[in-house]
Structures are given as C-alpha cells and as structure tokens.
Design an enzyme around this catalytic site. Structure first.
Site, mmCIF file in Angstrom:
data_model
loop_
_atom_site.group_PDB
_atom_site.id
_atom_site.type_symbol
_atom_site.label_atom_id
_atom_site.label_comp_id
_atom_site.label_asym_id
_atom_site.label_seq_id
_atom_site.Cartn_x
_atom_site.Cartn_y
_atom_site.Cartn_z
ATOM 1 N N PHE A 1 13.646 4.141 10.817
ATOM 2 C CA PHE A 1 12.265 3.722 10.220
ATOM 3 C C PHE A 1 11.443 4.933 9.928
ATOM 4 O O PHE A 1 11.158 5.789 10.936
ATOM 5 C CB PHE A 1 11.546 2.680 11.158
ATOM 6 C CG PHE A 1 10.704 1.908 10.373
ATOM 7 C CD1 PHE A 1 10.953 0.808 9.663
ATOM 8 C CD2 PHE A 1 9.162 2.454 10.495
ATOM 9 C CE1 PHE A 1 10.021 0.244 8.981
ATOM 10 C CE2 PHE A 1 8.441 1.522 9.811
ATOM 11 C CZ PHE A 1 8.713 0.606 9.193
ATOM 12 N N ASP B 1 7.745 3.147 -2.411
ATOM 13 C CA ASP B 1 7.650 4.226 -1.419
ATOM 14 C C ASP B 1 9.289 4.427 -1.038
ATOM 15 O O ASP B 1 9.763 5.458 -0.794
ATOM 16 C CB ASP B 1 6.892 3.942 -0.320
ATOM 17 C CG ASP B 1 6.887 2.423 0.329
ATOM 18 O OD1 ASP B 1 7.914 1.780 -0.098
ATOM 19 O OD2 ASP B 1 6.184 2.106 1.353
ATOM 20 N N ASP C 1 14.979 -0.510 0.659
ATOM 21 C CA ASP C 1 15.557 -0.775 2.082
ATOM 22 C C ASP C 1 16.489 -1.783 1.454
ATOM 23 O O ASP C 1 17.814 -1.576 1.056
ATOM 24 C CB ASP C 1 14.767 -1.252 2.971
ATOM 25 C CG ASP C 1 15.125 -1.525 4.418
ATOM 26 O OD1 ASP C 1 15.668 -0.437 4.980
ATOM 27 O OD2 ASP C 1 15.096 -2.707 4.852
ATOM 28 N N LYS D 1 17.352 3.898 1.257
ATOM 29 C CA LYS D 1 18.204 3.706 2.363
ATOM 30 C C LYS D 1 19.169 3.146 1.868
ATOM 31 O O LYS D 1 19.335 1.716 2.079
ATOM 32 C CB LYS D 1 17.474 2.906 3.661
ATOM 33 C CG LYS D 1 16.538 3.843 4.105
ATOM 34 C CD LYS D 1 15.977 2.879 5.443
ATOM 35 C CE LYS D 1 14.602 3.228 5.971
ATOM 36 N NZ LYS D 1 14.165 2.087 6.837
ATOM 37 N N ASP E 1 4.140 3.011 6.694
ATOM 38 C CA ASP E 1 3.188 2.865 7.702
ATOM 39 C C ASP E 1 4.008 2.118 8.926
ATOM 40 O O ASP E 1 5.085 1.751 8.593
ATOM 41 C CB ASP E 1 2.066 1.879 7.535
ATOM 42 C CG ASP E 1 2.601 0.635 7.384
ATOM 43 O OD1 ASP E 1 3.475 0.348 6.435
ATOM 44 O OD2 ASP E 1 2.162 -0.498 8.114
ATOM 45 N N LYS F 1 0.923 -1.285 -0.149
ATOM 46 C CA LYS F 1 -0.085 0.113 -0.025
ATOM 47 C C LYS F 1 0.932 1.373 0.039
ATOM 48 O O LYS F 1 0.417 2.327 -0.366
ATOM 49 C CB LYS F 1 -1.005 -0.097 1.204
ATOM 50 C CG LYS F 1 -1.846 -1.313 1.498
ATOM 51 C CD LYS F 1 -2.371 -1.163 2.760
ATOM 52 C CE LYS F 1 -3.174 -2.621 3.103
ATOM 53 N NZ LYS F 1 -3.345 -2.559 4.458
ATOM 54 N N GLY F 2 2.161 1.017 0.459
ATOM 55 C CA GLY F 2 2.830 2.196 0.816
ATOM 56 C C GLY F 2 2.991 3.212 -0.419
ATOM 57 O O GLY F 2 3.425 4.462 -0.196
HETATM 58 P P1 IMP Z 1 13.114 -4.189 0.649
HETATM 59 O O1 IMP Z 1 12.682 -5.201 -0.072
HETATM 60 O O2 IMP Z 1 14.003 -4.516 1.998
HETATM 61 O O3 IMP Z 1 13.760 -3.018 -0.032
HETATM 62 O O4 IMP Z 1 12.056 -3.540 1.332
HETATM 63 C C1 IMP Z 1 11.218 -2.550 0.814
HETATM 64 C C2 IMP Z 1 9.734 -2.328 1.438
HETATM 65 O O5 IMP Z 1 9.863 -2.544 2.993
HETATM 66 C C3 IMP Z 1 9.181 -0.996 1.310
HETATM 67 O O6 IMP Z 1 8.250 -1.317 0.366
HETATM 68 C C4 IMP Z 1 8.368 -0.617 2.144
HETATM 69 O O7 IMP Z 1 6.928 -1.051 2.299
HETATM 70 C C5 IMP Z 1 9.106 -1.427 3.700
HETATM 71 N N1 IMP Z 1 9.955 -0.401 4.131
HETATM 72 C C6 IMP Z 1 11.408 -0.297 4.120
HETATM 73 N N2 IMP Z 1 11.783 0.699 5.160
HETATM 74 C C7 IMP Z 1 10.654 1.263 5.588
HETATM 75 C C8 IMP Z 1 10.458 2.320 6.496
HETATM 76 O O8 IMP Z 1 11.389 2.949 6.970
HETATM 77 N N3 IMP Z 1 9.045 2.515 6.693
HETATM 78 C C9 IMP Z 1 8.214 1.987 6.286
HETATM 79 N N4 IMP Z 1 8.331 0.964 5.528
HETATM 80 C C10 IMP Z 1 9.687 0.311 5.071
HETATM 81 MG MG MG Z 2 6.272 -1.626 0.285
#
Ligand code: IMP
Ligand code: MG
Length: 177
Positions: free
Chosen positions: A150, A98, A101, A129, A157, A41-42
């Site tokens: 975070f 959004d 990470d 990040k 969210d 949803k982000g």
């Molecule tokens: P990744 O697959 O580890 O890159 O994670 C990406 C997903 O993790 C994003 O789509 C977000 O939904 C969630 N996410 C990562 N960091 C944050 C944060 O600081 N706040 C909220 N959601 C996050």
């Molecule tokens: Mg996400």
C-alpha cells in the site's frame, strides 16, 4: 493506529518518469488534441505534472469514484461521486489514474466514457500493481510497476493523509515488520 512511511520511489525518479510519459504521449498524439480526465483525488497531483509535460493542446476534466471507503482493500463496486463537467463527444480522451490495483475503477470508467461518445480512450497511470488485477485491464501508459504494497504520496492517501509527499512511500502499520 499509527503508521510509518518509507521511500519506495524518490522524488527525482518520479519527476523524470512523468516527464518521459508526457513526451511519449506528445509524440503519440502529434497533430491532435487531448482531453485528460483525472480521477479525484489521487490522480490530481500526477495529472497536473503530466499536463505540464505534454506539448499538444490539452484540456482537462475530473471525475471522482469511490470503492475504497477509507479501507486499504477495494469493496468491489465502483460508484460515481462526481461526473464530467464537459462533453467528451468525439474527443480523444486519456483517463489519468494514480494507481491501478484490481483494475475495476479504470475498466468501469472506460466503459462509461465510451458510452458518452469519446472518439478514443486510453489509460495512463502513474503506478501499476499487476499482481492485484481481478479484471483484464492494461494501461496504455504506465509509470512504474510496483509490488503488492500500500503506497502513499504524490496524491495518494492513507485515510486522507500523506497526499502531499513529493515521493512515493510505503505504509507500514505499527506491529508490522
Ligand atoms: P482499483 O479499482 O482496484 O484498480 O483501484 C484503484 C484505486 O484504488 C486507485 O484509484 C486508488 O485510489 C486506490 N488505491 C489502490 N491501491 C492503492 C494504494 O496502494 N495506495 C493508495 N490508493 C490505492
Ligand atoms: Mg484513485
């Protein structure tokens, strides 16, 4: 546990940057059409604002994945909860996130959409990040690089709360400095 939120990026800065990203994408895709694929949803708030700033023809679709399951740390595996509604065959696709990470979600989705026959795939994220990356992934369009904190707001969210904040905030858990 209760938590407090402090402002990291104020509303006017987020809006100005989203406008710039829309202008940059419009220039890069001049004469073409774009299929935006937002990750629920982000990314939904960001994608709507971004789409309004793009001047070439745009169509939209959404996917939903999960890897967090209510925690602030990724579990490492990406699962598809909602697939595309429309075919992306021969489409120029921009995946809209959004925040990047570990990079696992976008790396996984890039491969998935490639296997569905997209003509081209690029990545657009509001936040990045870079310190947290575990897979090699660089967004083609990125709004802001942020430290390893975070964040919430503008669609993001903490336990399904704070998505509606119009700015980007940092979550402080009680007892933290
Ligand atoms: P990744 O697959 O580890 O890159 O994670 C990406 C997903 O993790 C994003 O789509 C977000 O939904 C969630 N996410 C990562 N960091 C944050 C944060 O600081 N706040 C909220 N959601 C996050
Ligand atoms: Mg996400």
């Amino acid at each position: 546990m209760a938590e407090t939120i402090s402002v990291l990026i104020p509303e006017d800065k987020v809006e100005a940057r989203v406008r710039e990203l829309g202008e940059q994408i419009s220039r890069d895709y001049a004469g073409r059409e774009i299929r935006l694929v937002g990750i629920l949803k982000g990314a939904s708030f960001f994608m709507c604002e971004l789409a309004k700033r793009i001047t070439v023809p745009v169509s939209i679709d959404f996917m939903q994945t999960s890897s967090y399951e209510g925690k602030t740390e990724s579990t490492g595996t990406v699962r598809i909860k909602k697939d595309l509604d429309e075919s992306i065959e021969d489409k120029d696709v921009i995946i809209v996130e959004d925040i990047v990470d570990s990079g696992r979600t976008l790396a996984f989705l890039g491969k998935f959409l490639e296997s569905k026959g997209a003509r081209s795939i690029r990545y657009c994220t509001l936040l990045d990040k870079p310190e947290r990356r575990v897979v090699d992934l660089k967004a083609d369009y990125s709004g802001f690089e942020i430290p390893d904190q975070f964040v919430v707001g503008y669609g993001m969210d903490y336990d399904q709360k704070y998505r509606n904040l119009p700015y980007i905030g940092v979550v402080h858990l009680d007892g933290e400095n």
